[in-house]
Design an enzyme around this catalytic site. Sequence first.
Site, PDB file in Angstrom:
ATOM      1  N   GLY A  62      16.510  11.922  29.188  1.00  0.00           N
ATOM      2  CA  GLY A  62      16.946  13.280  28.967  1.00  0.00           C
ATOM      3  C   GLY A  62      16.770  14.149  30.141  1.00  0.00           C
ATOM      4  O   GLY A  62      17.306  14.181  31.246  1.00  0.00           O
ATOM      5  N   CYS A  63      15.793  14.917  29.892  1.00  0.00           N
ATOM      6  CA  CYS A  63      15.349  15.840  30.930  1.00  0.00           C
ATOM      7  C   CYS A  63      14.845  15.438  32.261  1.00  0.00           C
ATOM      8  O   CYS A  63      14.966  15.822  33.433  1.00  0.00           O
ATOM      9  CB  CYS A  63      14.372  16.930  30.206  1.00  0.00           C
ATOM     10  SG  CYS A  63      15.359  17.713  29.004  1.00  0.00           S
TER      11      CYS A  63
END
Length: 231
Positions: free
Chosen positions: A163-164
Amino acid sequence: MTTVNETYAHSLENADLRAFYEAAGFAGRVGWGERPAILVIDMAGAWADPEERIGSDLSAVSDSIVRILEEGRRAGLPIIFTTMAWDPSLAEIGEVVRRKTPHSELMLHGTERVTLRPEMGRRPEEPLVVKPRASAFFGTYVDAMLISAKADTVIVVGCSTSGCIRATAESAFNRGFHVIVPREAVGDRSPSAHAANLFDIDARYGDVLPEAEVLDHLRSLPQTHPRAAGE
């Protein structure tokens, strides 16, 4: 268009898959620039506590980050931390984000969930950026801070890989930064997502390197503005 066998495991350990990507013109080497900075992504309670809804055991990742931070501070590198949090009104999250990631409603300013883990040892001169989306660059001043510091390389550590970390690596790449991801210093709640996204980051956005290689490079840097412990 040639397609890869679907049985290929999507990971850095798959030499055949890497050769397939290289033949397609991916997985070139970015290398180091002249002025690295370190981005520590979301090493806070919600992600680093296995008891939390989106948490997992990131103890080994945390240990790796601490070692990288030690060398980065010795060399006086710019260091930026991030977390993700919203106002309790939830108005700034947006309906689409709330629907897709309902855990976001728990990520509120001032809670333990969005507070950095103490082992990160963040210092007063190291900014803590509250980001509204996965990328550290979206809706923040991270870009401006890196430009001000004359950084041309970002070492991206933290979570989550799928994700990040991936979003931040892509944003940094799109802005022309050299992207370095120490593989032991990033983690994910899903081992398969972690492996697949490390491969994709290495193929598309930056260089995924062993922690030892990153540490060796940091130790080779001159001490521009070394920061002693406790400063």
